[in-house]
Design an enzyme around this catalytic site. Structure first.
Site, mmCIF file in Angstrom:
data_model
loop_
_atom_site.group_PDB
_atom_site.id
_atom_site.type_symbol
_atom_site.label_atom_id
_atom_site.label_comp_id
_atom_site.label_asym_id
_atom_site.label_seq_id
_atom_site.Cartn_x
_atom_site.Cartn_y
_atom_site.Cartn_z
ATOM 1 N N HIS A 294 22.925 -37.278 13.763
ATOM 2 C CA HIS A 294 22.946 -36.370 14.917
ATOM 3 C C HIS A 294 21.532 -35.952 15.307
ATOM 4 O O HIS A 294 20.949 -35.033 14.729
ATOM 5 C CB HIS A 294 23.798 -35.134 14.623
ATOM 6 C CG HIS A 294 24.096 -34.313 15.837
ATOM 7 N ND1 HIS A 294 25.260 -34.451 16.562
ATOM 8 C CD2 HIS A 294 23.366 -33.386 16.489
ATOM 9 C CE1 HIS A 294 25.236 -33.632 17.596
ATOM 10 N NE2 HIS A 294 24.090 -32.958 17.577
ATOM 11 N N HIS B 61 19.051 -35.486 19.025
ATOM 12 C CA HIS B 61 18.866 -35.582 20.479
ATOM 13 C C HIS B 61 17.390 -35.900 20.707
ATOM 14 O O HIS B 61 16.538 -35.099 20.354
ATOM 15 C CB HIS B 61 19.174 -34.256 21.185
ATOM 16 C CG HIS B 61 20.543 -33.713 20.930
ATOM 17 N ND1 HIS B 61 21.575 -33.818 21.838
ATOM 18 C CD2 HIS B 61 21.066 -33.046 19.867
ATOM 19 C CE1 HIS B 61 22.661 -33.228 21.357
ATOM 20 N NE2 HIS B 61 22.382 -32.752 20.151
ATOM 21 N N GLU C 155 26.842 -39.368 26.167
ATOM 22 C CA GLU C 155 27.533 -38.077 26.222
ATOM 23 C C GLU C 155 28.255 -37.845 27.548
ATOM 24 O O GLU C 155 27.747 -38.181 28.610
ATOM 25 C CB GLU C 155 26.526 -36.952 26.006
ATOM 26 C CG GLU C 155 27.203 -35.600 25.817
ATOM 27 C CD GLU C 155 26.280 -34.644 25.103
ATOM 28 O OE1 GLU C 155 26.495 -34.431 23.895
ATOM 29 O OE2 GLU C 155 25.345 -34.130 25.727
ATOM 30 N N GLU D 257 29.821 -24.059 17.039
ATOM 31 C CA GLU D 257 28.415 -23.955 16.649
ATOM 32 C C GLU D 257 27.954 -22.506 16.543
ATOM 33 O O GLU D 257 27.081 -22.197 15.733
ATOM 34 C CB GLU D 257 27.554 -24.710 17.692
ATOM 35 C CG GLU D 257 26.067 -24.645 17.425
ATOM 36 C CD GLU D 257 25.250 -25.482 18.407
ATOM 37 O OE1 GLU D 257 25.842 -26.066 19.333
ATOM 38 O OE2 GLU D 257 24.017 -25.535 18.229
HETATM 39 ZN ZN LIG Z 1 23.494 -31.449 18.923
#
Ligand SMILES: [Zn+2]
Length: 403
Positions: A65, A67, A145, A213
């Site tokens: 994971h 970005h 995404e 989150e």
């Molecule tokens: Zn993320």
């Protein structure tokens, strides 16, 4: 065929086997693992590399994971609170993506390789990182995404997502795997999620999503209240949550899914996520955005991610593992170090459906050598000592090729 010998070979298998004065022989795949003398006898014609004293040979690290698109961030974004951070991302996102284009992203990917990571899961919002990922020596699972909570926008957003997904499929090969990311329960309409997940099911693609989150996400999804209520009032007045927590998780049934963060998930949700797939822990991001702690002691199917430089100062899993070591203060450090290294190798590879992450015959020869400052006096502490002292890899091999 190549042999590497090291003082310690950490196989990362179920029994956490360590071979002293060990070696691995490989071409693109691992052919044998064992004591160095026996391997050299069995493969006399193989090229021989001695990794030297105090060396540790282990599988390449897997960061499922990350970005890459906000890699320019150093001090632009606000920390301390999730919604405060999100508002700062909206303000700075154009400038940040403008400031890290292909050459910058190539450098970022190179630092990831140097750290000892051999496989990443790159979550891509816009596709700006596609070419650098394609040209990188890393194995990349490329998560295109999809997001958008406004039902009127579903068709346009889905078309944009499909365009990026189709483009990524043109580059598909063993080291570049197109995949899908469904952003989160607060940002993605179930109609949109369902359409994307149907593709994942049909084509056997891996899926990534963020789930629970922040405390703000918990309050919004459970009751339409909290800091997200004020946030949506500014950007989309009259918004209501488009998913329930259980409803959202159920969308992912029968899809190989990585659920990221889960700091605010209930025990029942943690269990359901692990029935479906894996949970990815991003301790630095969770700490900086003040989102709470993932209960790693309740997670067996654990992987470890750095998230992006939008909420981290490093994309090295060694830094991430050290952060996790300091975060989970009630857990015994040797046990935790083994759990974290397992998450960053074997479990990470399994979660991305890679035949790697463990030193076993026929697995991909994704291998790294790390250097310790001294001989380890208590070998049962090897995982912890490695995690404490290693800053980057001394050698990196991906599919048997030295990088
Ligand atoms: Zn993320």
């Amino acid at each position: 065929m190549t042999i590497i010998r090291a003082d310690y070979v950490m196989r990362m298998n179920e029994s956490f086997e360590i071979i002293t004065d060990g070696a691995v022989v490989f071409d693109a795949h691992i052919q044998a693992v064992g004591k160095a003398a026996a391997i050299r006898d069995a493969y006399p014609d193989a090229e021989f590399i001695d990794a030297g004293e105090k060396s540790v040979l282990l599988p390449g690290l897997v960061n499922p994971h990350v970005h890459l698109e906000f890699s320019a961030n150093r001090t632009s974004l606000a920390y301390g609170d999730f919604i405060r951070w999100l508002r700062s991302v909206i303000v700075h996102r154009d400038a940040l993506s403008e400031a890290c284009k292909e050459i910058c992203m190539k450098k970022v990917l190179d630092t990831i390789v140097q750290s000892g990571t051999t496989t990443i899961g790159a979550v891509s919002s816009f596709g700006f990182d596609m070419k650098p990922c394609v040209h990188s020596p890393l194995n990349v699972v490329y998560f295109n995404e999809v997001l958008g909570s406004n039902p009127a926008m579903v068709d346009a957003l889905y078309a944009n997502f499909l365009g990026r997904l189709d483009e990524s499929k043109q580059y598909a090969r063993k080291s570049f795997i197109p995949a899908i990311s469904v952003h989160s329960p607060y940002s993605t309409h179930p109609m949109l999620a369902k359409k994307a997940l149907e593709i994942a099911r049909e084509e056997g693609m891996v899926v990534s999503t963020h789930f629970m989150e922040s405390p703000a996400e918990r309050a919004w999804i459970d009751s339409g209240t909290g800091d997200f209520a004020a946030f949506f009032e500014d950007f989309a007045p009259g918004s209501k949550p488009v998913n329930t927590a259980q409803g959202y998780l159920s969308l992912f049934r029968n899809v190989d899914t990585l659920f990221t963060h889960a700091t605010q998930a209930t025990d029942e949700e943690l269990a359901l996520m692990q029935e479906i797939g894996y949970i990815t822990h991003c301790p630095v991001s969770n700490r900086l955005l003040h989102n709470g702690r993932l209960a790693v002691e309740k997670v067996e199917k654990l992987t470890l991610g750095t998230d992006g430089l939008s909420s981290n100062i490093s994309l090295s899993l060694w830094d991430e593992m050290r952060a996790a070591l300091w975060m989970h203060t009630t857990l015994e450090p040797n046990q935790l170090a083994k759990q974290l290294l397992t998450a960053a190798t074997r479990e990470g590879a399994k979660s991305l459906k890679r035949e790697a992450g463990v030193l076993e015959v026929f697995k991909d020869a994704d291998l790294i050598v790390a250097q310790l400052p001294e001989t380890v006096a208590h070998i049962e502490d090897l995982a912890l000592q490695t995690l404490l002292h290693v800053k980057e890899a001394k050698m990196v091999f991906i599919a048997g090729e030295r990088i």
